[in-house]
Design a protein around this motif. Structure first.
Motif, mmCIF file in Angstrom:
data_model
loop_
_atom_site.group_PDB
_atom_site.id
_atom_site.type_symbol
_atom_site.label_atom_id
_atom_site.label_comp_id
_atom_site.label_asym_id
_atom_site.label_seq_id
_atom_site.Cartn_x
_atom_site.Cartn_y
_atom_site.Cartn_z
ATOM 1 N N ALA A 1 46.162 115.048 21.784
ATOM 2 C CA ALA A 1 45.573 113.833 21.219
ATOM 3 C C ALA A 1 45.176 112.852 22.322
ATOM 4 N N GLY A 2 45.899 112.900 23.427
ATOM 5 C CA GLY A 2 45.576 112.011 24.540
ATOM 6 C C GLY A 2 45.678 112.777 25.842
ATOM 7 N N ARG A 3 45.135 112.242 26.901
ATOM 8 C CA ARG A 3 45.171 112.937 28.197
ATOM 9 C C ARG A 3 45.929 112.098 29.216
ATOM 10 N N ASP A 4 46.643 112.777 30.084
ATOM 11 C CA ASP A 4 47.392 112.027 31.094
ATOM 12 C C ASP A 4 46.618 111.996 32.415
ATOM 13 N N LYS A 5 46.891 110.974 33.166
ATOM 14 C CA LYS A 5 46.231 110.805 34.459
ATOM 15 C C LYS A 5 47.240 110.176 35.406
ATOM 16 N N TYR A 6 47.517 110.871 36.506
ATOM 17 C CA TYR A 6 48.590 110.417 37.391
ATOM 18 C C TYR A 6 48.078 109.794 38.685
ATOM 19 N N THR A 7 48.845 108.831 39.178
ATOM 20 C CA THR A 7 48.708 108.376 40.555
ATOM 21 C C THR A 7 50.068 108.603 41.204
ATOM 22 N N ILE A 8 50.107 109.382 42.274
ATOM 23 C CA ILE A 8 51.380 109.659 42.955
ATOM 24 C C ILE A 8 51.218 109.298 44.424
ATOM 25 N N ASP A 9 52.108 108.505 44.929
ATOM 26 C CA ASP A 9 52.039 108.030 46.315
ATOM 27 C C ASP A 9 50.643 107.497 46.653
ATOM 28 N N GLY A 10 50.072 106.784 45.725
ATOM 29 C CA GLY A 10 48.768 106.168 45.961
ATOM 30 C C GLY A 10 47.584 107.108 45.804
ATOM 31 N N LYS A 11 47.837 108.391 45.496
ATOM 32 C CA LYS A 11 46.728 109.339 45.314
ATOM 33 C C LYS A 11 46.507 109.580 43.829
ATOM 34 N N GLU A 12 45.248 109.392 43.429
ATOM 35 C CA GLU A 12 44.922 109.543 42.023
ATOM 36 C C GLU A 12 44.492 110.976 41.738
ATOM 37 N N TYR A 13 44.948 111.505 40.631
ATOM 38 C CA TYR A 13 44.571 112.873 40.244
ATOM 39 C C TYR A 13 43.722 112.851 38.984
ATOM 40 N N ASP A 14 42.901 113.912 38.817
ATOM 41 C CA ASP A 14 42.020 113.993 37.644
ATOM 42 C C ASP A 14 42.820 114.052 36.350
ATOM 43 N N GLU A 15 42.153 113.757 35.262
ATOM 44 C CA GLU A 15 42.768 113.900 33.942
ATOM 45 C C GLU A 15 43.285 115.321 33.756
#
Ligand code: SF4
Ligand code: SF4
Length: 180
Positions: free
Chosen positions: A76-90
């Motif tokens: 129903a929804g998508r996650d999107k992470y930022t880890i140690d300042g690096k953004e990752y795609d959905e």
């Protein structure tokens, strides 16, 4: 067929991934697709690999992700992470073969791909071929409640039926079996 709730010993196979060691060489994708070619090692195509490396050299991002289960519907929804300042795609770390994207599908047919831990081999080949030991293999025994495992063939058929409709699949099979 197993009764639900029955306890059974099972070998749990784990591949540990150390993203700090991965250098994005994609040897794992090569060997996986070659091993799963039919016949074995007759071709290689990383697009058919059951492991994909999220690879962005400019941002120093290298993250191997393994193909998991086929899913008929997207979340129903998508996650999107930022880890140690690096953004990752959905959905970057998701292992599913999902209708929302092309990952973990055969490029020609769209059939789902799933890591089988290199069944029959002593050690997964991607682990063996990772020269910097970013991947390591572990197996342990565990008691689990047994559920009925869906066969790979069934999963493939289900995904085809979802895409084309069951009648079309049946018609195609009927046509193919008339050929000889
Ligand atoms: S083989 Fe190892 S280092 Fe190379 S991309 Fe795969 S996990 Fe990373
Ligand atoms: S364990 Fe085997 S099937 Fe799974 S990704 Fe590695 S090489 Fe491919």
């Amino acid at each position: 067929m197993a009764v639900k709730g029955e306890k059974k010993k099972k070998t749990v196979k784990t591949i540990k991934i150390d993203v700090d060691k991965c250098n994005g060489c994609r040897a794992c994708e090569m060997i996986c697709s070659a091993f799963h070619a039919a016949p074995k090692y007759s071709s290689n195509n990383p697009a058919r690999s059951r492991i994909r490396v999220i690879r962005e050299p400019l941002r120093d991002v290298y993250v191997p992700v393994y193909a998991g289960e086929y899913t008929q519907a997207e979340c129903a929804g998508r996650d999107k992470y930022t880890i140690d300042g690096k953004e990752y795609d959905e959905c970057a770390f998701c292992r599913a073969s999902c209708p929302s994207r092309d990952e973990f599908k055969e490029p020609d047919s769209g059939l789902p791909l799933k890591c089988d831990m290199c069944e029959g081999e002593e050690e997964p080949l991607c682990v063996k071929w990772c020269m910097v030991d970013a991947l390591s293999y572990e197996a342990r025994e565990e008691e689990v409640e047994e559920t009925v495992e869906q066969e790979v063939l069934e999963t493939g058929l289900e995904s085809l039926a979802n895409k084309y409709g069951m009648q079309k699949i049946m018609d195609a099979v009927a046509r193919m079996s008339q050929k000889d």
